[in-house]
Enzyme design. Structure first.
Site, PDB file in Angstrom:
ATOM      1  N   ALA A 156     -12.705  -0.557 -20.119  1.00  7.84           N
ATOM      2  CA  ALA A 156     -12.445  -1.933 -20.539  1.00  7.84           C
ATOM      3  C   ALA A 156     -13.557  -2.472 -21.422  1.00  7.84           C
ATOM      4  O   ALA A 156     -13.298  -3.154 -22.422  1.00  7.84           O
ATOM      5  CB  ALA A 156     -12.270  -2.820 -19.309  1.00  7.84           C
ATOM      6  N   GLY A 170      -5.227  10.480 -14.889  1.00  6.54           N
ATOM      7  CA  GLY A 170      -5.635   9.890 -16.159  1.00  6.54           C
ATOM      8  C   GLY A 170      -4.615   8.907 -16.694  1.00  6.54           C
ATOM      9  O   GLY A 170      -3.564   8.672 -16.101  1.00  6.54           O
ATOM     10  N   HIS A 228     -40.825  -5.172  -7.629  1.00 13.01           N
ATOM     11  CA  HIS A 228     -40.865  -4.465  -6.339  1.00 13.01           C
ATOM     12  C   HIS A 228     -40.498  -5.432  -5.217  1.00 13.01           C
ATOM     13  O   HIS A 228     -40.957  -6.565  -5.215  1.00 13.01           O
ATOM     14  CB  HIS A 228     -42.277  -3.918  -6.104  1.00 13.01           C
ATOM     15  CG  HIS A 228     -42.453  -3.258  -4.776  1.00 13.01           C
ATOM     16  ND1 HIS A 228     -41.939  -2.014  -4.495  1.00 13.01           N
ATOM     17  CD2 HIS A 228     -43.065  -3.678  -3.635  1.00 13.01           C
ATOM     18  CE1 HIS A 228     -42.245  -1.683  -3.252  1.00 13.01           C
ATOM     19  NE2 HIS A 228     -42.929  -2.685  -2.700  1.00 13.01           N
ATOM     20  N   LYS A 281       0.733  -9.975 -18.754  1.00 15.30           N
ATOM     21  CA  LYS A 281      -0.199 -11.054 -18.470  1.00 15.30           C
ATOM     22  C   LYS A 281      -1.471 -10.897 -19.281  1.00 15.30           C
ATOM     23  O   LYS A 281      -1.970  -9.784 -19.433  1.00 15.30           O
ATOM     24  CB  LYS A 281      -0.561 -11.067 -16.978  1.00 15.30           C
ATOM     25  CG  LYS A 281       0.560 -11.518 -16.065  1.00 15.30           C
ATOM     26  CD  LYS A 281       0.074 -11.533 -14.625  1.00 15.30           C
ATOM     27  CE  LYS A 281       1.147 -12.029 -13.674  1.00 15.30           C
ATOM     28  NZ  LYS A 281       0.672 -12.008 -12.271  1.00 15.30           N
ATOM     29  N   GLU A 286       1.258 -10.701 -26.086  1.00 15.23           N
ATOM     30  CA  GLU A 286       1.128  -9.935 -24.837  1.00 15.23           C
ATOM     31  C   GLU A 286       2.458  -9.958 -24.083  1.00 15.23           C
ATOM     32  O   GLU A 286       3.019 -11.023 -23.843  1.00 15.23           O
ATOM     33  CB  GLU A 286       0.014 -10.517 -23.968  1.00 15.23           C
ATOM     34  CG  GLU A 286      -0.089  -9.937 -22.573  1.00 15.23           C
ATOM     35  CD  GLU A 286      -0.195  -8.420 -22.518  1.00 15.23           C
ATOM     36  OE1 GLU A 286       0.558  -7.799 -21.754  1.00 15.23           O
ATOM     37  OE2 GLU A 286      -1.032  -7.857 -23.259  1.00 15.23           O
ATOM     38  N   ASP A 307      -7.836   1.525 -25.354  1.00 13.20           N
ATOM     39  CA  ASP A 307      -7.388   2.802 -24.798  1.00 13.20           C
ATOM     40  C   ASP A 307      -6.475   3.604 -25.712  1.00 13.20           C
ATOM     41  O   ASP A 307      -6.276   4.795 -25.486  1.00 13.20           O
ATOM     42  CB  ASP A 307      -6.651   2.562 -23.469  1.00 13.20           C
ATOM     43  CG  ASP A 307      -7.594   2.190 -22.338  1.00 13.20           C
ATOM     44  OD1 ASP A 307      -8.809   2.138 -22.578  1.00 13.20           O
ATOM     45  OD2 ASP A 307      -7.103   1.956 -21.212  1.00 13.20           O
TER      46      ASP A 307
END
Length: 459
Positions: free
Chosen positions: A311, A263, A436, A38, A35, A303
């Site tokens: 996610a 987007g 309920h 982070k 990565e 993505d």
């Protein structure tokens, strides 16, 4: 060279990447997780979590303003943005620390740095190469802009910039009426900003059922959120006090800043994917239903794979790929079976097919829809929210779509997911006992009505 060959090398530590890593480690596979920023990626640090914290702060502000309606005497003195940011950042920090602990406890080899695919089985980070019997690409996405529309981080900003503002903008234009744009417009309005959304498509949240869009638009009008739909953006100019935006037809709007929320694009450029033979299309990595790319033993999740950029989709894909690599042959993920939530006020939550999509798939004469208004739901009246639960079913068949609008309906999407994914018939759901008073009853009432026995609803 690291000198060791791992079972799985993962490029990207967001929702898809870390889920792959954790599940693979559970299955006794050796794992490297790379990565560059982070652990937790966009969702944790610049997306899902901080935006929802901002929205909740806005909800508290609205509840304070409206407390008189509940017999509570309170006054909103103002919004301390430093305090809001401290709250937001505290939520992120706690989750980040927890995630770091999970990865460490799983004995995953975690590598900080910008990785690149340099061979079909190898990722290089700062001169060190990590070779895997399997490689998983999980590099996530970035905030898109439009050609010629430059982000300066001050007056023309992305969602990442918006989350770091030290003030509530007095006024804002939001370019894009999808999930990100609608959520920021909702949060800023709650915190006291004057907001106008500009959307090129004919309606807000255009991916949702048309009745849902209409309900959101009605609620936004009532809240004083302006919007211009069917109005493509033309240009933006700097003014003494902020920005001037020109939209189709020559109409101009002025505000303190412009948020570009058109987007997200796949983060794949310059990472070596195409050079190693990975088939791409418009920057996205193409996969089969088992998330395999065109290169053997190279998978992709999240993505960068065409489809919903959510996610929880990436997270589930990560689990799927880890199990696939481990030889467990998991069932393919049904893209239509992934829940969708927009955390605006009112919230939007949906599952499966819209009425229009169902008619396309099954034929107009084979589809039935029913709209149960939350006016008949006791808990919704207590919360003073308006909205509905809309069901879409195949005639004499299962429910293929559930669409909800109203406060907190995102919490109902779990049952909606089971209804869709288990191909439940209205009569089967109608047999279930819903507690309920809860908003969850609205799902039960809607299915009772569709099963031909409406009680708190008009037939």
């Amino acid at each position: 060279m690291s000198g060791e060959t791992f079972d799985v090398v993962i490029l990207g530590g967001g929702s898809g990447g870390y889920a792959t890593a954790l599940r693979a480690a559970q299955l006794d596979l050796s794992v490297v997780l790379v990565e560059k920023d982070k652990l937790g990626g966009t969702c944790l640090h610049r997306g899902c979590i901080p935006t929802k914290a901002l929205l909740h702060a806005g909800e508290v502000a609205d509840q304070t303003r409206e407390s008189d309606a509940f017999g509570i005497k309170a006054e909103l003195i103002g919004v301390d943005m430093a305090g809001v940011n401290a709250y937001k950042d505290g939520v992120v920090a706690k989750l980040y620390k927890g995630l770091q602990g999970l990865v460490k406890a799983a004995k995953i080899t975690y590598v900080e740095g910008a990785g690149r695919l340099v061979a079909p089985d190898t990722v290089e980070v700062d001169g060190t190469r990590y070779t895997g019997r399997n490689v998983v690409l999980a590099t996530g996405s970035y905030s898109r802009t439009l050609p010629g529309l430059e982000l300066d981080g001050k007056r023309v900003i992305s969602s990442e910039h918006a989350l770091n503002l030290d003030r509530v903008p007095a006024s804002a234009i939001v370019l894009g009426g999808g999930v990100i744009g609608v959520e920021f417009a909702s949060a800023w309005r709650s915190l006291g900003s004057e907001v106008t959304i500009v959307e090129a498509l004919p309606r807000l949240v255009a991916a949702e059922d048309e009745e849902v869009s209409k309900a959101v638009e009605r609620a936004f009008r009532k809240r004083g959120i302006g919007f211009k739909t069917g109005k493509p953006f033309e240009k933006v100019e700097q003014t003494e006090g902020g920005v001037r935006v020109t939209i189709a037809g020559g109409e101009t709007l002025e505000a303190e800043l412009l948020l570009v929320a058109v987007g997200r694009g796949p983060t794949t450029d310059g990472l070596g994917y195409e050079e190693q033979g990975v088939k791409m299309e418009r920057g996205f990595v193409l996969t089969d239903e088992r998330l395999r790319t065109s290169v053997p033993n190279v998978f992709a999740v999240g993505d960068i794979v065409p489809g919903l950029q959510l996610a929880h989709r990436g997270f589930q894909q990560g689990i799927f790929v880890a199990e696939e690599i481990a030889g467990q042959h998991p069932a393919p993920i049904d893209e239509a079976g992934i829940p969708r939530v927009t955390y605006s006020d009112p919230e939007v939550a949906s599952m499966g097919l819209t009425e229009a999509k169902a008619k396309e798939k099954y034929g107009a004469d084979k589809v039935q829809a029913y709209n149960y208004n939350l006016g008949g739901n006791g808990k919704s009246q207590i919360l003073r929210t308006q909205g509905f639960v809309k069901l879409v079913r195949v005639a004499d068949g299962p429910v293929v779509g559930v669409h909800m609008v109203g406060a907190r309906v995102g919490e109902l999407v779990g049952e909606a997911q089971l209804i869709y994914n288990w191909e439940a018939y209205p009569a089967e759901v109608a047999q279930l006992v819903h507690a309920h008073p809860t908003q969850n009853e609205a799902l039960g009432e809607a299915h009772l009505a569709l099963a031909g026995k409406p009680l708190h609803a008009h037939a």
